[in-house]
Scaffold this motif. Structure first.
Motif, PDB file in Angstrom:
ATOM      1  N   GLY B  87       0.815  -1.205   0.000  1.00 23.13           N
ATOM      2  CA  GLY B  87       0.000   0.000   0.000  1.00 23.13           C
ATOM      3  C   GLY B  87       0.847   1.252   0.000  1.00 23.13           C
ATOM      4  N   ILE B  88       1.847   1.264   0.844  1.00 23.68           N
ATOM      5  CA  ILE B  88       2.722   2.426   0.924  1.00 23.68           C
ATOM      6  C   ILE B  88       3.445   2.645  -0.390  1.00 23.68           C
ATOM      7  CG2 ILE B  88       4.825   3.303   1.985  1.00 23.68           C
ATOM      8  CD1 ILE B  88       3.953   2.042   4.579  1.00 23.68           C
ATOM      9  N   GLU B  89       3.904   1.563  -0.962  1.00 19.38           N
ATOM     10  CA  GLU B  89       4.698   1.697  -2.176  1.00 19.38           C
ATOM     11  C   GLU B  89       3.856   2.214  -3.333  1.00 19.38           C
ATOM     12  OE1 GLU B  89       5.621  -0.873  -4.887  1.00 19.38           O
ATOM     13  OE2 GLU B  89       7.379   0.293  -5.458  1.00 19.38           O
ATOM     14  N   ASN B  90       2.669   1.671  -3.490  1.00 14.57           N
ATOM     15  CA  ASN B  90       1.801   2.134  -4.571  1.00 14.57           C
ATOM     16  C   ASN B  90       1.465   3.603  -4.414  1.00 14.57           C
ATOM     17  OD1 ASN B  90       1.635  -0.169  -6.112  1.00 14.57           O
ATOM     18  ND2 ASN B  90      -0.028  -1.028  -4.890  1.00 14.57           N
ATOM     19  N   GLN B  91       1.177   3.969  -3.188  1.00 17.42           N
ATOM     20  CA  GLN B  91       0.827   5.350  -2.926  1.00 17.42           C
ATOM     21  C   GLN B  91       2.043   6.249  -3.155  1.00 17.42           C
ATOM     22  OE1 GLN B  91      -2.192   5.581  -2.573  1.00 17.42           O
ATOM     23  NE2 GLN B  91      -2.397   7.786  -2.230  1.00 17.42           N
ATOM     24  N   ALA B  92       3.178   5.774  -2.725  1.00 21.33           N
ATOM     25  CA  ALA B  92       4.403   6.565  -2.861  1.00 21.33           C
ATOM     26  C   ALA B  92       4.708   6.835  -4.326  1.00 21.33           C
ATOM     27  CB  ALA B  92       5.569   5.837  -2.206  1.00 21.33           C
ATOM     28  N   ARG B  93       4.499   5.825  -5.136  1.00 22.69           N
ATOM     29  CA  ARG B  93       4.795   5.991  -6.554  1.00 22.69           C
ATOM     30  C   ARG B  93       3.996   7.156  -7.142  1.00 22.69           C
ATOM     31  NH1 ARG B  93       5.610   1.147  -8.274  1.00 22.69           N
ATOM     32  NH2 ARG B  93       3.452   0.562  -7.930  1.00 22.69           N
ATOM     33  N   LYS B  94       2.749   7.258  -6.695  1.00 25.38           N
ATOM     34  CA  LYS B  94       1.908   8.347  -7.191  1.00 25.38           C
ATOM     35  C   LYS B  94       2.486   9.709  -6.834  1.00 25.38           C
ATOM     36  CE  LYS B  94      -2.350   5.712  -6.867  1.00 25.38           C
ATOM     37  NZ  LYS B  94      -3.468   5.469  -5.940  1.00 25.38           N
ATOM     38  N   HIS B  95       3.161   9.774  -5.720  1.00 24.11           N
ATOM     39  CA  HIS B  95       3.734  11.048  -5.288  1.00 24.11           C
ATOM     40  C   HIS B  95       5.203  11.166  -5.679  1.00 24.11           C
ATOM     41  CE1 HIS B  95       0.341  12.345  -2.699  1.00 24.11           C
ATOM     42  NE2 HIS B  95       0.106  11.051  -2.652  1.00 24.11           N
TER      43      HIS B  95
END
Lengths: 346, 346
Positions: B87-95
């Motif tokens: 979850g963190i990684e997917n979200q991080a990629r967006k940012h």
DNA sequence: ATCAATTGCGCAATCGTTTGTGCAATTAGA
DNA sequence: TCTAATTGCACAAACGATTGCGCAATTGAT
């Protein structure tokens, strides 16, 4: 409030010794450069006292390497990859390397992005479980100086070092086992199409059929990816057409697929192995503890991470000296209670 | 063979335009610095053609930040943390952030090392599931300018922002449920002692006993950590002393512990819930599909990763403006078939 | 006493970016 | 025509480390 970071320069200032000398001493080059004992001990003790530790980014820029390796997996929540990641990371720590983790979500675009990203971070090498349908970007990365190790999947005809499981043999053995128990109509629940993993397992399935003179029926092969939903949906569909297809057993290519199947079966009141038999890839810690203990193909290897990392480090150290030897891991069929023997019925 | 990396300097050379101008244009500052349209388009097109992408390390050194966040978890093979990481990684990629992953193996030394490591990589922030028995290094990291978010575990009396599950309520509810079904001798299989998670769940267990006027028996609390083996060993021990302790139910604090218990029970022929009842923390995708579908406390939250990352990014952006609000996630008791009702027997 | 060798360390360039400042050339204003 | 403002870009320092080279001071040899 904010303490200043202690750098070589700040050390130099407080000690009245040049930055270069300090750098050499802290890198263990004191002797070689004939720095006096006193200076050496002075530097090391105050460096320790002030808790100096070098800025990896500056170091990386200067040295053009980062003591970091990139790891790209499709999905870290898949225990197989999680174990892989853990193994690699533990091993890496021992060698003073760190791990940059990327999930590709089985999306080739994300994979490509991750590759360039990792290159821009000057990782010293990359371990990747590639999507598997395209290799150009990997070949290019390898050619431009980033050592690469493929894991779990490889590309036929592409010269990149890999560690894979013997998916063909595993599938062959699993299906032969089903056939030995009298099954002739075996549904194949596949994963991501055109990946080497899928191709190999599919070949094993076909081979088993062929050697036993069972016709291959393309309708019995379903599934789109290695996920839970793929298994769930295909299982529901299978049950609908059971009368027509006369399927008596399923060969599932992945643990998440299998969980989907089990869920669907539970909802529909289908019993394993009474109603349908099942053999699946991917031994799990709970395979034994399910409602029906599953017969599985185990290709989990405790030191897979070690192996992969070693292979990569060899490449990093050896500088193209010689090609690494590819590794094909053995798989093992673990027989439990999920297959019904149809032979008694003669 | 090896193509040279394309850098600002190499671009500058081939275009005859200064490095600074190119940098500004590629960072979208062309207009602001009144670079002419033609120059801008010339730069952007050739940059694209040559496939320029900036060196993150050099960038990091100059900017003193890395667009990277560190993630420290005890064990990535634990699905709870794996989901978190994904979850963190997917979200991080967006940012446009990337993830530096560290496993601490529930070892405080490794955790400390990881912290300094991440700081030396100039990560912009750290999300950590801390071991939980020591906070000094975390406080220090936070004070020296690295935003921190604790996840899963927190420290009482320490002012670091956290996201945790409501372990107390979850444990209370689970044990109340056991008690409602007539159980009075409930074994508590705990995890890593002195972590907040463990303390909270233990408190919930005790509270349930107390409100129901059941005496707390310290001998019924066993276990050393959240691993499989801890559960396995304690379960074996439990079975030996069953006659003496008269335990009728187990409250297990973690999924890995539970699997250990199930394994031991399977070996000894113990049936759930006929012989012993069980409620466990950590809903799993397979909880429903085990030999006995387990009643579990679910505290998995789909967007936990999003939440954690958002909390961290807020800190990074806001520059200490205001304190983030801590989050306590609700847990939910999912009732299945692993608890026997003793009340009928009267 | 003279010269060479050794000892002990510092200078400065470099890695690839970003960014504050400066400066020539052009245009506008009077 | 002369000055002032604007346009369009380049110079150079900085981030924090590593490393080839050089140089002063000391020591040893003759």
């Amino acid at each position: 409030m904010k303490e200043k970071k202690v750098t070589l320069k700040s050390l130099s200032h407080s000690l009245g010794i040049s930055v270069s000398t300090i750098s050499r001493v802290l890198n263990g080059l004191g002797e070689e450069y004939r720095i006096s004992k006193e200076t050496i001990s002075l530097i090391t003790t105050t460096a320790n006292k002030l808790n100096y530790s070098p800025n990896n980014i500056a170091k990386g820029l200067r040295l053009k390497r980062s003591s970091t390796i990139g790891l790209i997996v499709p999905d870290i929540t898949n225990t197989w990859f999680a174990h892989l990641a853990l193994g690699i990371e533990n091993q890496a720590r021992k060698h003073n390397y760190n791990i940059f983790l990327c999930n590709s979500n089985d999306d080739i675009k994300v994979e490509k992005k991750s590759i360039t990203l990792l290159k821009n971070w000057m990782v010293d090498g990359i371990i990747i479980a590639p999507i598997g349908i395209e290799a150009e970007h990997l070949i290019k990365a390898s050619k431009t100086g980033t050592p690469l190790v493929l894991i779990d999947r490889f590309f036929e005809g592409v010269d990149l070092p890999y560690i894979v499981s013997n998916d063909f043999e595993g599938a062959l053995e699993a299906n032969q086992y089903l056939i030995n128990n009298g099954h002739k109509r075996i549904a194949c629940f596949q994963g991501l199409v055109d990946t080497s993993t899928n191709n190999q397992r599919l070949s094993g399935y076909k081979k088993a059929l062929k050697t036993n003179k069972i016709p291959f029926d393309t309708e019995l092969v379903t599934g789109s990816d290695f996920g839970f939903n793929s298994g769930y949906i295909c299982a529901k569909k299978l049950l609908k057409n059971l009368a027509k297809t006369k399927v008596t057993a399923i060969f599932s290519m992945g643990n998440q697929i299998t969980l989907g199947i089990l869920k669907a079966f539970k909802e529909e009141g289908i019993k394993i192995p009474e109603d349908i038999s099942l053999v699946t890839f991917d031994e799990q810690i709970y395979s034994d503890l399910l409602l029906t203990p599953l017969s599985t193909v185990s290709h989990m290897n405790e030191n897979l991470g070690d192996l992969a990392l070693k292979m990569l480090l060899d490449q990093i150290d050896m500088n193209d000296t010689k090609k690494p030897k590819n590794v094909i891991l053995k798989s093992e069929l673990i027989i439990r209670e999920s297959v019904k023997n149809l032979m008694h019925k003669k």
